[in-house]
Motif scaffolding. Sequence first.
Motif, PDB file in Angstrom:
ATOM      1  N   GLN A  36      40.896  49.754  33.061  1.00 33.10           N
ATOM      2  CA  GLN A  36      39.912  48.814  32.528  1.00 33.10           C
ATOM      3  C   GLN A  36      40.505  47.980  31.405  1.00 33.10           C
ATOM      4  O   GLN A  36      40.302  46.764  31.330  1.00 33.10           O
ATOM      5  CB  GLN A  36      38.677  49.557  32.023  1.00 33.10           C
ATOM      6  CG  GLN A  36      37.607  48.638  31.443  1.00 33.10           C
ATOM      7  CD  GLN A  36      36.383  49.394  30.976  1.00 33.10           C
ATOM      8  OE1 GLN A  36      36.312  50.609  31.108  1.00 33.10           O
ATOM      9  NE2 GLN A  36      35.419  48.687  30.424  1.00 33.10           N
TER      10      GLN A  36
ATOM     11  N   TRP B  72      40.115  48.781  39.476  1.00 33.56           N
ATOM     12  CA  TRP B  72      39.947  47.617  38.611  1.00 33.56           C
ATOM     13  C   TRP B  72      40.800  46.468  39.109  1.00 33.56           C
ATOM     14  O   TRP B  72      41.977  46.653  39.466  1.00 33.56           O
ATOM     15  CB  TRP B  72      40.328  47.956  37.170  1.00 33.56           C
ATOM     16  CG  TRP B  72      39.230  48.674  36.459  1.00 33.56           C
ATOM     17  CD1 TRP B  72      39.035  50.014  36.397  1.00 33.56           C
ATOM     18  CD2 TRP B  72      38.153  48.065  35.745  1.00 33.56           C
ATOM     19  NE1 TRP B  72      37.898  50.299  35.687  1.00 33.56           N
ATOM     20  CE2 TRP B  72      37.335  49.124  35.271  1.00 33.56           C
ATOM     21  CE3 TRP B  72      37.792  46.757  35.467  1.00 33.56           C
ATOM     22  CZ2 TRP B  72      36.188  48.891  34.527  1.00 33.56           C
ATOM     23  CZ3 TRP B  72      36.643  46.527  34.723  1.00 33.56           C
ATOM     24  CH2 TRP B  72      35.856  47.577  34.254  1.00 33.56           C
TER      25      TRP B  72
ATOM     26  N   GLN C 208      41.224  43.929  31.647  1.00 38.14           N
ATOM     27  CA  GLN C 208      40.540  43.032  30.725  1.00 38.14           C
ATOM     28  C   GLN C 208      41.534  42.226  29.909  1.00 38.14           C
ATOM     29  O   GLN C 208      41.336  41.036  29.644  1.00 38.14           O
ATOM     30  CB  GLN C 208      39.628  43.834  29.793  1.00 38.14           C
ATOM     31  CG  GLN C 208      38.752  42.974  28.889  1.00 38.14           C
ATOM     32  CD  GLN C 208      37.819  42.086  29.673  1.00 38.14           C
ATOM     33  OE1 GLN C 208      37.027  42.576  30.479  1.00 38.14           O
ATOM     34  NE2 GLN C 208      37.907  40.783  29.468  1.00 38.14           N
TER      35      GLN C 208
END
Length: 576
Positions: free
Chosen positions: A298, A236, A302
């Motif tokens: 993740q 990520w 984010q």
Amino acid sequence: MAQTTAVKKAWRTLIWLVVLFAVLVGTIAGGVIWSTATWAPKLALDLQGGTQIILTPVTEQGQTVTSDQLTQAVSIIRQRVDASGVSEAEVTTQGSSNVVVSIPGTPDDATLNRIESSAKLEFRPVLLASVASSVAAGSPTPTVDPNLSTTPTAQPTNASDLAWVTPALQAEYDNFDCASTQADNAGLAPAAEPLVTCDSNGVKYLLGPVEIEGANISDATAGVATTQNGSSTGQWVVDLTFDSTGTQQFSDVTTRLYGLTGVQNQFAVVLDGKVITAPSTNSVITDGRAQISGSFTQTSAQSLADQLKFGALPIAFTVQSKDAISATLGSTQLLSGLIAGAIGLLLVIIYSLIQYRLLGLVTIASLVIAAALTYLLVTLMSWRIDFRLSLAGVAGLIVAIGITADSFIVYFERIRDELREGKALTSSVQSGWKRALRTITASDTVNFLAAAVLYVLAVGNVRGFAFTLGLTTIVDILVVILFTHPLMTLLAELPFFRDGHKLSGLDPRALGAVYRGRAQFRAPSETVSAAKKGSSSREVQKRQTIAERKAAELAGTSAKAGTTDSKPSTDEGKNS
């Protein structure tokens, strides 16, 4: 055959409505069993209470917080809260420096991280880097000889120039403890001076002055990195896009770093005074698109992307207090709002029964379906997007009662207009529906656009009102199409409504047309006396449009011209 087709279509439409309800109920039930969903909508801050966080600016000695900085901070924090999916939150100022964030209910860790993190992003070139030595807990923090020189031996030519490393700065770097209070306050270093700090892996850095500010980022998104062949690496990352100023700055910096070796080839991304990544410069980047990589999940990727996307705070903040707060209005005001809605609903029901007799039961049933559908949608959104119902949102639901009832009235009046023209009920329902749907769609479109504009431009509780108003407008369309029209199609087949019973609300005689038999009508002049005809004709004229009246007058004139053996009665002359 046409009736049979219409009835079959009506049953299919009602089945789709049942499927819609089943999906909503099943989804919420699954959320209750396996997740955090509940059968009741979440309430907003004014009705339930929540958590209040007071943020205090962290400034250097002698530095003051300006009103512009505070206003910008409030705007950015509000955007962060909205991005986390929390609705009906309040972000205000307290005094001349503090920012107060009030969130309904108990916020999760990710939301708190978005609010509490300053997200002060800086890009600094690396001057020195090494693995920090571990220091035993409780050991005194090493001190730096105050007599060491703090003046560069030569004027640095750029942020990567090692001339920045003065004897005093070298000693501070050598003695720096990544677990010290000094490391926690690293984010307070002036942008125009070097910074000594660490990353989460215990690597210690001496960084040059800031070359690019986080404010020059125009967009930030989280995603999984891909290779040049398009295959996923599984790692990520956060992709950054700079504005025009940042693009030029980043191009200049990468051009310089690309020609350096060792740690000086690295460019540190510093968030709140801590290095989150210090990648090497493998090429000159001139298009303003960069990528932050590291040990991201993740969720963390984010969260960082959201913080950076909405801009870096102009000043750093620390959490002064975090307390639970009670509802500002409470259950009493909620009950008052519900009572007001119940009174409005009762008045609509009474009007419908008086105006439309038992046909008004269709209105009542449609309102019940609309209320149930709205309740399930609000409950689902409370679980999935953390929507919270405020008193302003309740007001939006109450206003929707009138909007929904208006759609039914338009439809019923179109059916009655068709009956006045002498059509049978079954055909009146279908032709009236085509005319009514255009009017209902136009009206609801205007209502929805107004709600959408209000939602975009407003903040706080007003957005809750706009949201529920827009939601109920969509529900109105669904109910009229999936329930009201199919139900009327089926009722048109029942003798009670089809034959125009006086209590049906569809009595042709009361509407100005005379019923002759099963689905057949004839003009009043064929069956009533001249006196009654005059009264009936005047009633019909009142309900006619201008075009219809002119057509009737023309037909009457033609009839007179063709009559030679009789003289029209006085009443007939008056009505021609």
